[in-house]
Scaffold this motif. Sequence first.
Motif, PDB file in Angstrom:
ATOM      1  N   LEU A  20     -13.348   6.333  -1.971  1.00 54.28           N
ATOM      2  CA  LEU A  20     -12.594   6.458  -3.216  1.00 54.28           C
ATOM      3  C   LEU A  20     -13.159   5.522  -4.274  1.00 54.28           C
ATOM      4  N   GLY A  21     -13.066   5.939  -5.521  1.00 52.18           N
ATOM      5  CA  GLY A  21     -13.518   5.080  -6.611  1.00 52.18           C
ATOM      6  C   GLY A  21     -12.557   3.953  -6.914  1.00 52.18           C
ATOM      7  N   GLU A  22     -11.350   4.007  -6.337  1.00 49.78           N
ATOM      8  CA  GLU A  22     -10.337   2.961  -6.521  1.00 49.78           C
ATOM      9  C   GLU A  22     -10.025   2.342  -5.162  1.00 49.78           C
ATOM     10  N   GLY A  23      -9.477   1.128  -5.203  1.00 48.48           N
ATOM     11  CA  GLY A  23      -9.091   0.465  -3.965  1.00 48.48           C
ATOM     12  C   GLY A  23      -7.802   1.049  -3.399  1.00 48.48           C
ATOM     13  N   LEU A  24      -7.717   1.211  -2.079  1.00 52.15           N
ATOM     14  CA  LEU A  24      -6.502   1.682  -1.400  1.00 52.15           C
ATOM     15  C   LEU A  24      -6.000   0.559  -0.494  1.00 52.15           C
ATOM     16  N   TYR A  25      -4.712   0.209  -0.670  1.00 53.81           N
ATOM     17  CA  TYR A  25      -4.127  -0.954   0.010  1.00 53.81           C
ATOM     18  C   TYR A  25      -2.821  -0.499   0.653  1.00 53.81           C
ATOM     19  N   VAL A  26      -2.737  -0.551   1.980  1.00 52.65           N
ATOM     20  CA  VAL A  26      -1.556  -0.078   2.710  1.00 52.65           C
ATOM     21  C   VAL A  26      -0.924  -1.255   3.451  1.00 52.65           C
ATOM     22  N   PHE A  35      -4.197  -1.813   6.212  1.00 51.33           N
ATOM     23  CA  PHE A  35      -5.409  -1.041   5.944  1.00 51.33           C
ATOM     24  C   PHE A  35      -5.853  -1.280   4.502  1.00 51.33           C
ATOM     25  N   VAL A  36      -7.128  -1.469   4.308  1.00 49.95           N
ATOM     26  CA  VAL A  36      -7.739  -1.483   2.969  1.00 49.95           C
ATOM     27  C   VAL A  36      -9.045  -0.707   3.063  1.00 49.95           C
ATOM     28  N   ASN A  37      -9.403  -0.003   2.002  1.00 50.49           N
ATOM     29  CA  ASN A  37     -10.674   0.727   2.042  1.00 50.49           C
ATOM     30  C   ASN A  37     -11.815  -0.152   1.537  1.00 50.49           C
ATOM     31  N   PHE A 111      12.494   2.667   5.287  1.00 49.59           N
ATOM     32  CA  PHE A 111      11.368   2.008   4.639  1.00 49.59           C
ATOM     33  C   PHE A 111      10.354   1.534   5.683  1.00 49.59           C
ATOM     34  N   ASN A 112       9.082   1.849   5.425  1.00 51.14           N
ATOM     35  CA  ASN A 112       8.065   1.573   6.428  1.00 51.14           C
ATOM     36  C   ASN A 112       6.869   0.781   5.870  1.00 51.14           C
ATOM     37  N   GLY A 113       6.937   0.421   4.581  1.00 56.58           N
ATOM     38  CA  GLY A 113       5.837  -0.305   3.956  1.00 56.58           C
ATOM     39  C   GLY A 113       5.535   0.236   2.571  1.00 56.58           C
ATOM     40  N   ALA A 114       4.304   0.032   2.129  1.00 53.27           N
ATOM     41  CA  ALA A 114       3.928   0.466   0.777  1.00 53.27           C
ATOM     42  C   ALA A 114       2.463   0.873   0.744  1.00 53.27           C
ATOM     43  N   ILE A 115       2.162   1.689  -0.248  1.00 49.46           N
ATOM     44  CA  ILE A 115       0.779   2.112  -0.499  1.00 49.46           C
ATOM     45  C   ILE A 115       0.473   1.792  -1.956  1.00 49.46           C
ATOM     46  N   ALA A 116      -0.680   1.197  -2.199  1.00 50.75           N
ATOM     47  CA  ALA A 116      -1.041   0.827  -3.564  1.00 50.75           C
ATOM     48  C   ALA A 116      -2.471   1.241  -3.884  1.00 50.75           C
ATOM     49  N   ILE A 117      -2.661   1.702  -5.112  1.00 56.64           N
ATOM     50  CA  ILE A 117      -4.001   1.975  -5.647  1.00 56.64           C
ATOM     51  C   ILE A 117      -4.368   0.794  -6.530  1.00 56.64           C
ATOM     52  N   ILE A 118      -5.553   0.219  -6.302  1.00 54.09           N
ATOM     53  CA  ILE A 118      -5.984  -0.983  -7.011  1.00 54.09           C
ATOM     54  C   ILE A 118      -7.207  -0.667  -7.870  1.00 54.09           C
ATOM     55  N   SER A 119      -7.134  -1.061  -9.154  1.00 54.22           N
ATOM     56  CA  SER A 119      -8.258  -0.850 -10.081  1.00 54.22           C
ATOM     57  C   SER A 119      -8.634  -2.180 -10.730  1.00 54.22           C
ATOM     58  N   ASP A 120      -9.909  -2.425 -10.839  1.00 55.37           N
ATOM     59  CA  ASP A 120     -10.396  -3.625 -11.525  1.00 55.37           C
ATOM     60  C   ASP A 120     -10.445  -3.344 -13.027  1.00 55.37           C
TER      61      ASP A 120
END
Length: 332
Positions: A20-26, A35-37, A111-120
């Motif tokens: 992915l062109g963006e960071g994935l943070y679970v 998990f992080v990509n 609730f089981n956690g979170a998923i985030a998309i990270i962009s610089d």
Amino acid sequence: MDKQYQLQELKEFRVLVENLGEGLYVTNKKMLPIFVNRKVCDITGYSKNEILGKSLTRFLIGKSKDKIKMELKKRSKGYSSRYTLKFRTKKGEKLFLSISGVPSFDKKGKFNGAIAIISDITERKRLEDKLKERTNELEKEINKRTKLLVELYKGVGVTEERNRLAREIHDFCSQNLVSALLKIELCERVLDKDPERVRGELVEMRKMLTKSIKSNRDIIFRLQLPNFHRMGFATVLRQYLEEFRRKTGIVYRLNLKLDTTLPTRIQLGIYRIIREALNNVGKHAMAKNVDLRLRTDKNRNLHLIVKDNGKGFDLNRALTEKKYTKHFGLKG
């Protein structure tokens, strides 16, 4: 067969996520990353082992530590949000990260956690700050120049001069400033999509504002009333002629035999007449040289001759034809 298909799908999904062109943070429900990509590692400089299982706050700077705590509380309550954090990389560099976070739930809806998309967005943030700085500078310059012009106009008594300067301010300065503001709005719209275009627009804006500042200085110079008491008429006139030569490229020759005891109001009147005459030379004559002769005779009468080598006009026609009679000569 179904199992093999599922494994193939899972493999393809992992390849997609990793590239992915963006960071994935679970995270898990304790908000610790599970998990992080690869992009997250590229952005931060940390390896996956250095990130997984570690609280995100340890990598953040200043108020971002408190901010992430508030955002994670939102996630545990089932809310999504988008926010910016200040992050320190492994090399100690400061980054601005845009985070888009959503909660995740298990099959039972818990609730089981979170998923985030990270962009610089560090470069975008830098451009935004630069744009904001330029906007503030522009507003200050507008206010400063406007105030100066208002103050200087109080000392100008010639209506024609005011009207001409007002046209110049409108036609050049105001239009340039409006264009600059439009470019700022354009930069704000395309900042995320096309940073290179924003850089180009900023360069054009700088050139435009530089021209506006120069034009404003020229106008202010023409608005300023000379200080004959301190410098004397001859010095003031020569300063103006030098500025006229610099601006127009027209070479002047001055022959001055003036009684210095003339009242200041007379000196000021002559000074304005010369400026108006030279303005017409610069604007209409297409001349390369201009001669000025100013003297007082024994009766203290003033004699002024302004002569240029420009294209000229038909004097008889100007004096006789009806359409020209209302526009010949100087008012005052």
